[in-house]
Every structure is written in C-alpha cells, then in structure tokens.
Design a protein around this motif. Sequence first.
Motif, short mmCIF file in Angstrom:
data_model
loop_
_atom_site.label_atom_id
_atom_site.label_comp_id
_atom_site.label_asym_id
_atom_site.label_seq_id
_atom_site.Cartn_x
_atom_site.Cartn_y
_atom_site.Cartn_z
N TYR A 250 12.45 -14.07 6.45
CA TYR A 250 11.91 -12.90 7.14
C TYR A 250 12.41 -11.61 6.47
O TYR A 250 11.65 -10.67 6.23
N ASN A 251 13.70 -11.57 6.18
CA ASN A 251 14.25 -10.38 5.51
C ASN A 251 13.67 -10.20 4.11
O ASN A 251 13.45 -9.07 3.66
N LYS A 252 13.45 -11.32 3.42
CA LYS A 252 12.82 -11.23 2.10
C LYS A 252 11.44 -10.62 2.21
O LYS A 252 11.05 -9.78 1.40
N LEU A 253 10.68 -11.05 3.21
CA LEU A 253 9.33 -10.51 3.37
C LEU A 253 9.37 -9.02 3.69
O LEU A 253 8.56 -8.24 3.16
N LYS A 254 10.31 -8.61 4.54
CA LYS A 254 10.45 -7.18 4.84
C LYS A 254 10.85 -6.41 3.58
O LYS A 254 10.35 -5.30 3.32
N LEU A 255 11.78 -7.00 2.80
CA LEU A 255 12.19 -6.35 1.55
C LEU A 255 11.03 -6.25 0.57
O LEU A 255 10.84 -5.24 -0.11
N MET A 256 10.21 -7.29 0.50
CA MET A 256 9.04 -7.26 -0.38
C MET A 256 8.05 -6.19 0.07
O MET A 256 7.45 -5.50 -0.77
N ALA A 257 7.90 -6.04 1.38
CA ALA A 257 7.00 -5.00 1.88
C ALA A 257 7.52 -3.61 1.50
O ALA A 257 6.74 -2.71 1.15
N THR A 258 8.85 -3.44 1.57
CA THR A 258 9.42 -2.15 1.19
C THR A 258 9.26 -1.89 -0.30
O THR A 258 8.91 -0.78 -0.73
N VAL A 259 9.52 -2.91 -1.11
CA VAL A 259 9.38 -2.77 -2.57
C VAL A 259 7.93 -2.49 -2.93
O VAL A 259 7.64 -1.76 -3.90
N HIS A 260 7.03 -3.06 -2.15
CA HIS A 260 5.60 -2.85 -2.44
C HIS A 260 5.21 -1.37 -2.31
O HIS A 260 4.24 -0.93 -2.94
N GLN A 261 5.97 -0.63 -1.49
CA GLN A 261 5.69 0.80 -1.30
C GLN A 261 6.41 1.69 -2.31
O GLN A 261 6.40 2.91 -2.17
N THR A 262 7.06 1.10 -3.32
CA THR A 262 7.85 1.90 -4.27
C THR A 262 6.97 2.85 -5.07
O THR A 262 7.26 4.05 -5.17
N GLN A 263 5.91 2.34 -5.66
CA GLN A 263 5.08 3.18 -6.53
C GLN A 263 4.45 4.36 -5.78
O GLN A 263 4.50 5.50 -6.27
N PRO A 264 3.85 4.17 -4.60
CA PRO A 264 3.35 5.35 -3.88
C PRO A 264 4.44 6.37 -3.54
O PRO A 264 4.22 7.58 -3.62
N THR A 265 5.63 5.85 -3.19
CA THR A 265 6.73 6.76 -2.88
C THR A 265 7.16 7.56 -4.11
O THR A 265 7.45 8.76 -4.03
N VAL A 266 7.20 6.90 -5.26
CA VAL A 266 7.55 7.59 -6.51
C VAL A 266 6.53 8.67 -6.83
O VAL A 266 6.88 9.78 -7.26
N GLN A 267 5.25 8.40 -6.62
CA GLN A 267 4.22 9.40 -6.88
C GLN A 267 4.41 10.62 -5.98
O GLN A 267 4.25 11.77 -6.42
N VAL A 268 4.78 10.37 -4.71
CA VAL A 268 5.02 11.49 -3.80
C VAL A 268 6.21 12.32 -4.27
O VAL A 268 6.17 13.56 -4.25
#
Length: 965
Positions: free
Chosen positions: A275-293
């Motif tokens: 479960y924590n891995k999945l949450k971590l994957m979801a957070t990592v998935h948002q890395t590129q949009p956050t970097v663009q911001v």
Amino acid sequence: MASSHSSSPVPQGSSRDVFFKKEVDPTKHIRPVQSLPDVCPKEPTVTDQHRWTIYHSKVNLPAALNDPRLAKRESDFFTKTWGLDFVDTEVIPSFYLPQISKEHFTVYQQEISQKEKTHERCKNICPPKDNFDRTLLHTHDKSRTDLEQVPKIFMKPDFALDDSLTFNSVLPWSHFNTAGGKGNRDAASSKLLQEKLSHYLDIVEVNIAHQISLRSEAFFHAMTSQHELQDYLKKTSQAVKMLRDKIAQIDKVMCEGSLHILRLALTRNNCVKVYNKLKLMATVHQTQPTVQVLLSTSEFVGALDLIATTQEVLQQELQGIHSFRHLGSQLCELEKLIDKMMIAEFSTYSHSDLNRPLDDDCQILEEERLVSLVFGLLKQRKLNFLEIYSEEMIITAKNIIKQCVINKVSQIEEIDTDVIVKLADQMRMLNFPQWFDLLKDIFSKFTIFLQRVKATLNIIHSVVLSVLDKNRRTRELEEISQQKNAAKDNSLDTEVAYLIHEGLFISDAFNESELTPIAIDTTSQRNASPNSEPCSSDSVSEPECTTDSSSSKEQTSSSATPGGVDMMGNEDMKLTDLELEKLANNIQELLYSASDICHDRAVKFLMSRAKDGFLEKLNSTEFITLSRLMETFILDTEHICGRKSMSLLGALQSQANKFVNRFHEERKTKLSLLLDNERWKQADVPAEFQDLVDSISDGKIALPEKKSGVTEERKPAEVLIVEGQQYAVVGTVLLLIRIILEYCQCVDNIPSVTTDMLTRLSDLLKYFNSRSCQLVLGAGALQVVGLKTITTKNLALSSRCLQLIVHYIPVIRAHFEARLQPKQYSMLRHFDHITKDYHDHIAEISAKLVAIMDSLFDKLLSKYEVKAPVPSACFRNICKQMAKMHEAIFDLLPEEQTQMLFLRINASYKLHLKKQLSHLNVINDGGPQNGLVTADVAFYTGNLQALKGLKDLDLNMSEIWEQKR
C-alpha cells in the motif's frame, strides 16, 4: 597357471576399468608422460574411496590378465599382448588427478628419516630370534629365489618402456629382424623371448597370490565388522524415527498456531508495504508536473531537489518498477534542461544587474533570485558562471566609458557630431577642463560599478561559504552518528533466531514495528532539510515510505543524516571542500579582476586622448590636478577591492615621467635664457619674492598662494633678507629660487616622481653653477651680454648669489629626504657634491678678487721709489684702488667676508712691498729711507682702517721688513 602362456602382462583396455594406458606422443599432452606401473603394485597407504583400484577386483589376477578371446599366439608381440581390438588412440589425461612429484613426499621423508636411521641401527644390533618360523623363512627364501630370476630392470622404480635404452634391453630388435634369410631362427628367438617374459609373469603372479593369502585374516575380520555395523545402523534408524514422530506431535500441538499468527503478521506487514509503495508511486508519478510548476516560477533549487529526491526513491525504494523504467532518463534530461535554464537565467541576471542605471541606490538587484541561482549552479557543479559574470563586467566597463563620452559630447555645442563621426575624435575635441570633468565622471561611475560588483560577489561568496560550512557540519554529524551506531552495534546480542519454516527471520516479524518508525524519522529529516524547497518534499512526504528488505532500510537510514540531506544531494555531484575553497578564492580574484578591468579601460581612455600629445602639453597645475584625480581613483578602487591595480598606476607613472622631462626642460631652458641675458647687476627684490623666502624660513617649502582681491602695492627692496642676513642678488637667482620651489612642490603633488625630480633638480643646480662660472669667472658674459669688463662688483655679486643657493641646499635636501624611501637615501649624495662644487666656486671667486689686487700691487709697487713727497704717488694710487674695491664689495658681501678678503689682499700687499724694499736695499735701520717708508705705510694703514668695517683689522705691517741676520 596352466594358461600362463596365453596370459597377457597388461589387461585389455576398456572405457570403465582401464588402469594401464598405452603411452602416446608426449608432445600432445599437457601433463608429462607417465611410466608404466610396476608389475607388482604395492598396497597404497592412502586410497581414494571413489577411484577404482586392483583391490576392487572380484576375480583372481591370472584370470584378469589372460585374454580368453585369443585362439592362438600371434607372432606380433603388440597384437598378442593387447588384443585384436587394439587401436592406437590418444587418451586425454584427466584434469582431476593431481600431478604427484617428489616434492609431495619431502615432508614425509623428513618425518621418517630419523626413525629409519634408528630402525637400521637396531636391525644391525639385534640378533634373529630362535623361535623364528623356519617354514616361513624357507618359503620366504624360496620366493626370494624365484623373484631373483626376474631381471632387476623390471624392479626399478623408474621402469618405463618409453625410454629407448629400457625398451631395447627388454625387447632387443635382433629377435625381430627377418632380413638376410634368417627368418626361422629369428622366429624361434621371438618365441623364446615370449616364453621368458611369460615365465617372469607367472613368478610375479605366484608371489602376488602368496601375499594375498597372508592377508586373508584381515579380510574376514573386515566382513565381520561390517555385519555388526549394519545392526547398529538399524537400531539408530529406529530411534530417529521415534524421535521424529514425537517432534511432529509437539509441532502440531505447540507451534503450528503460533507460526500461523506470525505468518499472518508478516502478511499484514507486506500488505502495508505494498500500500505504501502504491502511494509512493502515485507521488512519484506527480514529479514531472510539479517540476514544471517550479520551473515556471524560477524555483530551480526546489526543482533540482525534487528531481534528486525522486531519483533516490527510484534507485532505492522503487527499483525494478516496470512502469517507471523511463522516468529516470526523463528526469536526467529534465535536469540537463534546468542546467541550461540556470545558466541563461544567470547571464540575464548579470546583464540586468551590471547595466542598470548607476544612479540607482540599490546595491544588489533581487538578492533572493541571485542566492537561488547560485545554490542551483553549485548543486549542479556549474562553476563556470564566474566566467559569464567576468565577460559581462568587461562589456559593462566599455559601455560606461562610451555612454559618459556620448553624454559629455552632446553637451558641447562646438562639436559637430555630423562632421566628426568617430566618438574618439569627438572626445579629442574637448579642452582640458571639459575632458577633466569627463574623466572625473568616468571614475565616479567606475567606483559605483565596483561597489555593485563587490556587493554581488559578496553574496555569492557568502553562499559558497555557507555550503562549505554546512558540508563540514554534516560530515561531523555523520562521524558522531557512526560512532554512536558502532557503540550500539557492539551492545546488541549477536545471536539471531531463525524461523525454520519457509526460511524467514523471526526478528523481522517482531522488529517490523520498530524499523518502520526509524525509516519514517529518517525520511522526515530528509524532507525537513533547510536547503530544500517545500515542494521537493512531496515525493517522499508519506510516513510509510519504507523499503522491502532490511538491507534497503539500512541504506535509507544510513543515507539520512541528523541534519537532513545535504544541499548537494548526490555524493558524486557533491562539491568537495577543496573545490569550494578554490571557488571562494576565484570569487575574490574576480573582484580583483573587476578592478583591473576598470583600470585597463581607464588607461585606454587616457592613451586615446594622449595620441596628439595632449597630456604632454599640460601645465604643472593641470597635470597635478589630473595626477591627484587618478591617485584618488586608485586609492578608492584599492579600498573597495582590497588590492592595488597597477595598470593605471603604470600609465600615470609613464605620463609623470614625460611630464618631469618636459617640466625640467622648460625650466632649464628658462634658466639658460635668464643667464644668457643676465648683466650681473644687483636687482631689486619684489615683495612676493621676500614673502616666498619668508615662507621657506617658516618650514613651508611651497609656492605661496596668490591672494585674491586688491592688495596693497609694496615697493621692492634692495636686498633679500634671509634669516636676518642680507643677500644682494641678481634677478636670475630670484627666479631660480622660485624654480627650485616649483620642483619641491611638484614632488609634494606627485610623490611617484620624487627620485626623478631629485635627479633633475641636481642637474639644474649643477647647470647654474657651471654656467655662471663660465659667464663671470670665464668672462663669457662679455660676448653673450656685451659687458665691457667683469668688475669686482660682478664677482662679488656672483659669489653672494652662490652663497644664497648653498644656504638653501640643506633645506632642499631635508625636503627630499622626508619623501624618499630608506633604500633611496643614497641619492642624497648629489646634494653633497653640489654643495662642494658651490663652495669651490665661491673660493675661486675670492681668489679672483685677491688676484686682481695682487696684479695691481705688482704693477704699482714695482715703480715705487723711496723719496719725497710723503705720501708717495704710488701709495696714494694703492689707497685709491683699495677704496674702490671696498666700495664695490662692501654692500654686497657680509662684513666678516669683507674683512677676510681684505686680510688676504693686505697679505699680498705686504709681500709685494717687502719684495720691493728688499730690491731697493731699504732696511729698518732708522735712517731717512726707513722714515719715508714708515710714513707711506702709516698713510696706507690709516686709509685702510678708515674704510667701513675695517677699523679693527689687524694689518701687522712689521712683516714688510726683513729680519736682521
């Protein structure tokens, strides 16, 4: 034994039980060629249990050695011996069999050598026992007798048929030679040889069988022991079976339930991890949009921290995730893009900061933006940003001068910019006040420019030092943490309980709840790093972000320091202390370079104006003003940057040298013209010159400032009063004193030319001395000025002028000495030489005055006759000339010098009078002639002492008479 004739000494080779192999070409084997084994192999002391030997044979040796497939004896020895299926093949030796050499038995031989010696010694000493079995002895002797029939060559340990000598000895070729019609005899010889070898084989077989019979009891004992061992194994097997049944019952009653609970706990923990891995994957998935911001708001440090944290999570906690297989490369490309964006942003910032209006009071433009950019560039090891700033400084310095010139030229209406296109030509049209104001404006702009550069570089320097300090503190905290962890590891129990079922660690089940909070703490510490942006912690902000294995947990916990993750992040990208210190030094050097750039541009501006000789044409006041302005700018830049730049100082020194040369040539030319037009008459002393001399007496060697406004006109004085003494001088000397003061004042205004001025002033004083000597003593003024004669008044006036200069030489020397370096004091010797030359010149003038009167005495006294009237005409003329001499020099020379001069003249007079009296044979006898001479001398003495200042002069006229013999 009956079949011994058909037996074979070597068994037929097979794939399984061949232990004698045919010898092959030794060059085709890796291992060295082995010799054939002994006919009667000895019982081995150490036997490999997995290797077949002759002791595993179940048939008797003769049966194994005889080949029953052979129907008859063959004439060919090799075919008969090895069978019909013999094929000459190569057998590759086994790599599993070790190479045995004599070195393997070295240790054994060393161990038994002493025992062997003892055995041999005892065998010789002890006699044979009487109860020895005679039968056995007889049998042993018989066996020995039979074995003695076998040739010794077969018993040698190095017996090998591959040796040509051994082979020829065993099988001589003379028995196989069928040539020459001797075939029947050779065949008989071959059969006889075969029978002989077969006989040897039988003897060996009989002895082997006898040895086997002697060891039969050992064989039966081994069989009996084997049956007992099988009974023990059977009982043991039954006991083990009973124990296993009991353990299975205990396991079913006591352990299965507990283990099931542990398995459920492990399953639950694994589900939490997933479960924590999945949450971590979801957070990592948002890395590129956050970097663009973040990049859209120029938050480069936050974007880089987010990328570094995401890459760390991908490598440690999400390694092997198929859906993220391209994310790492995408983040690397994004990081490269950020590098280019930061460099472009820093270049834009540098241009904006250095090219903003210089009248802006703000020293630093957008300090937070600069700090963010520097942190980002340091994080990415982009250390060439200082070169970008340096190039921008050079461009800005050029633009400052260009803009100042444009502004100044636009204010001058006389300059037509349409006709004169080039900016440098327009600048050369400015006069000195206009150009001086332009240079002052440039220097002020450069000063502000350097202050801004210093403020910006100080911010960059402080950022570098903060990173360096943080690295050191982080390293210290890591060392303290490692020491604590080592102490903690030493205190832990080294025994670990294992869960046998499924091979899991029991400690994982019990300590899972303890390891998870540790990982949470380390992750929280990493996210709380002061150098990281808030957005960069989103990717690992979940408290359950842990790894799958204990090894990954250890890596995560060890990588997190008590103070948080370092700003550099990756160890490979982290700047070392040496690199940071070098960068700090480069920043300081860049500040020095900024000062050098300003000075270099100022030098080029100065040289562009000096092309038409503009600077060389400046008068003393203008050049001194320019020099002071440049020296002020040099001091200001040194105060700002901490180091003196030498380019502008060198240019100033070069122009100063040219100025000194022109300054000296002008004054020397002026002095030369004054001397050439000097008539050597006493000049009136204007009041300004008297004030000038008075200022020198007060200790101020400088030209007095011109008083503004209407001043009261004062009449000139006849003489110059210096410290209470009167000096009658010519006009040239007055101007010379003013020129000397100009030299001294120039030294005060331009200290860098002190040595040159001293040399030039010495040359000027020497020139005045030599030229005045040529004009007066050398009578050069007769041709140059047109004087009729050089009078005694001219000579006395020249002497007094020289005395005035000599009076001021010590003052001038002290003035220069106070401004010279101690190592330059040797140059003061010029003043000593000049003083000596002036004294010599003064002495020559005095000697010239005495010589004039001496020639007069010689002319008049040579005609002197002792006769009436009294005083005589000769003495009246002498007194008249003495009165004229006194009248000419008394107002010019001091009273002391006048007395000394007349004493010297009187001595000359007495010498000539004495000579004339001796010539006339007039002696001091009291006679008439003596009375006349005494009357004339009294007249001379009275007239001389009647002159002003000579009343107390001791003439001592008694010396005119010769001493009586």
